[in-house]
Design a protein around this motif. Structure first.
Motif, PDB file in Angstrom:
ATOM      1  N   ASN A 161      67.461 -30.221  79.860  1.00 45.60           N
ATOM      2  CA  ASN A 161      66.421 -31.163  80.279  1.00 45.60           C
ATOM      3  C   ASN A 161      65.983 -30.937  81.713  1.00 45.60           C
ATOM      4  N   ALA A 192      63.845 -27.931  82.002  1.00 46.72           N
ATOM      5  CA  ALA A 192      62.503 -28.121  81.430  1.00 46.72           C
ATOM      6  C   ALA A 192      61.683 -29.135  82.221  1.00 46.72           C
ATOM      7  N   GLY A 193      62.355 -29.920  83.087  1.00 48.33           N
ATOM      8  CA  GLY A 193      61.615 -30.820  83.966  1.00 48.33           C
ATOM      9  C   GLY A 193      61.499 -32.244  83.482  1.00 48.33           C
ATOM     10  N   ARG A 194      62.415 -32.678  82.642  1.00 46.04           N
ATOM     11  CA  ARG A 194      62.360 -34.068  82.187  1.00 46.04           C
ATOM     12  C   ARG A 194      62.581 -35.005  83.363  1.00 46.04           C
ATOM     13  N   GLU A 195      61.811 -36.097  83.392  1.00 45.29           N
ATOM     14  CA  GLU A 195      61.945 -37.077  84.468  1.00 45.29           C
ATOM     15  C   GLU A 195      63.195 -37.923  84.247  1.00 45.29           C
ATOM     16  N   PRO A 251      56.629 -30.093  84.532  1.00 44.23           N
ATOM     17  CA  PRO A 251      57.084 -29.545  83.239  1.00 44.23           C
ATOM     18  C   PRO A 251      56.046 -28.642  82.564  1.00 44.23           C
ATOM     19  N   GLU A 252      54.766 -29.047  82.631  1.00 43.83           N
ATOM     20  CA  GLU A 252      53.745 -28.252  81.943  1.00 43.83           C
ATOM     21  C   GLU A 252      53.573 -26.886  82.605  1.00 43.83           C
ATOM     22  N   LEU A 265      61.875 -25.069  75.940  1.00 45.85           N
ATOM     23  CA  LEU A 265      63.053 -25.822  75.514  1.00 45.85           C
ATOM     24  C   LEU A 265      62.867 -26.229  74.055  1.00 45.85           C
ATOM     25  N   PHE A 272      56.536 -36.166  77.519  1.00 49.39           N
ATOM     26  CA  PHE A 272      57.360 -35.036  77.989  1.00 49.39           C
ATOM     27  C   PHE A 272      57.333 -33.892  76.980  1.00 49.39           C
ATOM     28  N   LYS A 285      54.115 -32.054  77.438  1.00 48.30           N
ATOM     29  CA  LYS A 285      54.116 -31.315  78.711  1.00 48.30           C
ATOM     30  C   LYS A 285      55.033 -30.105  78.627  1.00 48.30           C
ATOM     31  N   SER A 286      56.166 -30.278  77.933  1.00 48.93           N
ATOM     32  CA  SER A 286      57.126 -29.177  77.831  1.00 48.93           C
ATOM     33  C   SER A 286      56.566 -28.031  76.996  1.00 48.93           C
ATOM     34  N   ARG A 287      55.426 -28.287  76.346  1.00 45.30           N
ATOM     35  CA  ARG A 287      54.751 -27.201  75.614  1.00 45.30           C
ATOM     36  C   ARG A 287      53.567 -26.674  76.415  1.00 45.30           C
ATOM     37  N   GLY A 288      53.460 -27.124  77.674  1.00 42.31           N
ATOM     38  CA  GLY A 288      52.417 -26.592  78.554  1.00 42.31           C
ATOM     39  C   GLY A 288      51.126 -27.391  78.537  1.00 42.31           C
ATOM     40  N   ILE A 289      51.100 -28.520  77.800  1.00 39.21           N
ATOM     41  CA  ILE A 289      49.870 -29.307  77.695  1.00 39.21           C
ATOM     42  C   ILE A 289      49.655 -30.076  79.005  1.00 39.21           C
TER      43      ILE A 289
END
Lengths: 246, 411
Positions: A45, A48-51, A71-72, A81, B368, B371-375
């Motif tokens: 996490n 991947a940058g989870r807050e 994260p994006e 992830l 999240f 975003k974790s997929r780059g969106i």
């Protein structure tokens, strides 16, 4: 590829990662094992940058300060992830997400948007590889999918995005042996000299299919032992107890 | 307040000529004068701030002319077209089937007089409308219309701080069917006040579909009161998209007058900036074996205020009623406000009434994940997904694209 130095992470003042160090070179597969609560998922996490985490230490990814990126932007830079519990998103179709994610990455690389026809034929090819029906492309992301279907959908996203650093967070949990093979085949098809993997798992079983170069044991937020793939067998045989005595 | 009441009394005295409805209009202006505009002491108006109506004197909107170059892109293909500018029908811009005309030309008809005379003058804006309405539409349909009727209600800048008081009558005869798309578009950026009352009359087995798109300018005040009467076996489907205007209030006052009729009303509302958007529905099951369904979604951003009140009344004789009400709202800013209230009044004992109301936020988990997929615009993607369910009910691609654009929220 990735250099983690003295990584600390806490939630509500509860320390989870407590000085983790790890270096991953291109092409390597690193397995992270460890007992419940050792911080394995937190590592995924945080990368991947989870807050929601207080984070300190440094993580360098492709010569960039990973922790300073949203994260994006991490995803666009090639980090992926695979979630332990993939999220259901009603109203957003799978194919929309796949295309938007791919185009976001291409845009970041200065590439034009993918051709719609090329994209569709490539997706239809890759969905076969994860053994899902084409209908899944037009369904809402993960909505009503079984546990195994969700995990295969994560692998489909991975196959489309072709990330350079892939973190699999307990992707094997809840999978039957056939699904496990599908997942492993997907991962193995992407193995290449310039792509690296962090495979977070409880069980040695997955590592029979995705053979790691290194195995690390995470306990109390630190890596307490590292070795080759034989370390996983020893853990399977003896559990984690011997580490306390070591 | 007193000053504006006097102002509207003067408008009535100086600008409303005697007509067949003069006795009713006299009662109406008296009723309005006694009440004034609603305040927050009136339960059904308590969340709306109507200060501007109480303080600002709006003069009657002048008639105007329409540039075809402005109109043409607004017209939907494969539809009949009814165009009203500043509340007045523009016959030269219309292509209509038989049975569509200006209300002013029909005031001598007793059926129309009866409808208007039955207006509930205890509602102050209905009373004001009854006193001051100048014109409107009469749409009579006795067949199954082969194409939808696209009604464009345009307001231009012929005068600042003006009001149009409109009265519309739609009557579907026995076995008739019609789809009406009412689209409200501002051609001006100045403040105006539209106060419309609609009468929708569905005879036995009539099938009416009514779409409403409220896209007024950010300073507009729009009050839209709809009285819907349904005879036996009639089917009504309403779908509203509410996004424009500074202050918009819509009321649906529905009544089942015959058994085995059904009424389905759905809507999507987007409140932004300092908008106040208020929808009130009152569905009356006064007879047995009728079906009603309400499904509304809404989002409130910035400092906006979104109000929804859906009331279902099931009378003692309305056995075997099947009524559903569901609302889903998203509160997307700490300074926005949503007031949603389902109300059920059930006096019959063999009925099915389901209701559910939720107010929530976008899921952090879903944000999240995207975003974790780059969106990059994960928030906008989730908002679009929330809206899509209702936008997908729009069958005409041009209208769907137009309305979807109104509901697109920036990331």
């Amino acid at each position: 590829m990735l250099t983690i130095k003295d990584l600390h992470a806490s939630v509500d003042n509860k320390a989870i990662l407590q000085g983790l160090n790890l270096t991953i070179k291109p092409g390597e597969v690193h397995a992270i094992m460890g007992p419940n609560g050792s911080g394995k998922s937190t590592l995924g996490n945080v990368l991947a940058g989870r807050e929601g985490y207080e984070v300190s230490g440094s993580v360098t990814y492709h010569n960039q300060d990973l922790l300073s990126l949203a994260p994006e932007l991490r995803a666009q830079a090639g980090l992926f992830l695979a979630f332990q519990y993939p999220i259901e998103i009603p109203g957003v179709s799978n194919v929309y997400l796949l295309k938007a994610a791919l185009n976001a990455k291409r845009k970041a690389q200065g590439l034009p948007e993918v051709d719609a026809m090329d994209f569709l034929s490539s997706v239809k090819e890759k969905i076969k590889a994860v053994d899902l029906d084409q209908d899944f492309l037009y369904r809402s992301v993960n909505e009503g999918f079984s546990g195994g279907e969700k995990k295969r959908n994560e692998i489909l996203q991975m196959l489309i995005l072709e990330p350079s650093l892939i973190i699999l967070d307990e992707t094997d949990s809840g999978l039957d042996i056939d699904a496990l093979k599908v997942v492993a085949d997907g991962v193995n098809s992407l193995r290449s000299p310039d792509r690296s993997f962090i495979v977070i798992t409880h069980y040695q079983r997955l590592l029979d299919y995705i053979v790691p170069d290194f195995v690390h044991v995470l306990a109390n937020g630190k890596i307490v032992a590292s070795g080759g793939k034989e370390l996983a067998l020893k853990l399977e045989d003896q559990g984690y107890g011997w580490l306390d005595n070591a | 307040m007193l000053k504006t009441i006097t102002h509207y009394q003067q408008l009535f005295a100086n600008h409303i000529p005697a007509d067949a409805l003069t006795p009713v209009r006299n009662q109406a202006i008296d009723a309005f004068s006694a009440m004034g505009f609603p305040t927050n002491k009136t339960e059904s108006w308590k969340y709306l701030r109507l200060t501007v109506l109480r303080e600002q004197a709006f003069t009657l909107m002048p008639t105007s002319t329409l540039d075809p170059a402005v109109l043409t892109p607004l017209l939907l293909a494969d539809c009949y077209h009814v165009v009203c500018l500043n509340g007045a029908l523009m016959p030269q811009h219309c292509t209509v089937p038989q049975g569509v005309s200006a209300l002013r030309a029909r005031l001598d008809e007793s059926a129309i007089q009866t409808l208007i005379a039955q207006s509930d003058l205890s509602l102050s804006l209905v009373a004001l409308n009854t006193a001051l309405f100048q014109d409107g539409l009469v749409i009579d349909v006795h067949t199954k219309l082969d194409k939808p009727l696209h009604c464009l209600f345009l307001t231009d800048d012929a005068g600042a701080l003006t009001t149009s008081q409109q009265r519309h009558v739609v009557r579907l005869g026995a076995d008739a069917a019609a789809t009406i798309i009412a689209e409200h578009v501002s051609l001006t950026t100045t403040a105006f006040f539209t106060n419309a009352v609609w009468h929708l009359e569905l005879a036995e087995r009539a099938n009416g579909t009514y779409y409403q798109v409220f896209n007024d300018n950010p300073k507009a005040i729009h009050i839209d009161h709809c009285i819907l009467n349904q005879q036996a076996h009639s089917v009504y489907q309403g779908l509203s998209f509410l996004s424009g205007g500074a202050l918009v209030r819509t009321d649906l006052e529905q009544r089942f007058l015959g058994e085995h009729a059904s009424c389905s009303v759905k809507g999507l509302t987007l409140a932004q900036e300092k908008q106040q958007l208020d929808q009130h529905l009152r569905l009356s099951h006064s007879v047995a074996h009728c079906y009603s369904e309400q499904f509304f979604k809404g989002l409130a951003l910035d400092q906006s205020r979104l109000i929804f009140n859906g009331k279902v009344i099931v009378d003692q004789d309305a056995q075997k009623t099947d009524a559903h009400q569901h609302t889903k709202h998203l509160l997307l800013s700490s300074t926005a406000e949503i007031y949603t209230k389902p109300e059920l009044e059930i006096y019959a004992n063999d009925v099915k009434c389901a209701h559910g109301a939720t107010i929530g936020q976008l899921s952090d988990e879903a944000l999240f994940y995207l975003k974790s997929r780059g969106i990059t615009d994960a928030r906008a993607v989730l908002i679009k997904a929330f809206n899509q369910e209702l936008l997908d009910l729009l069958k005409w691609p041009v209208l769907k694209a137009r309305v979807s654009a109104l509901f697109a929220v920036k990331a």
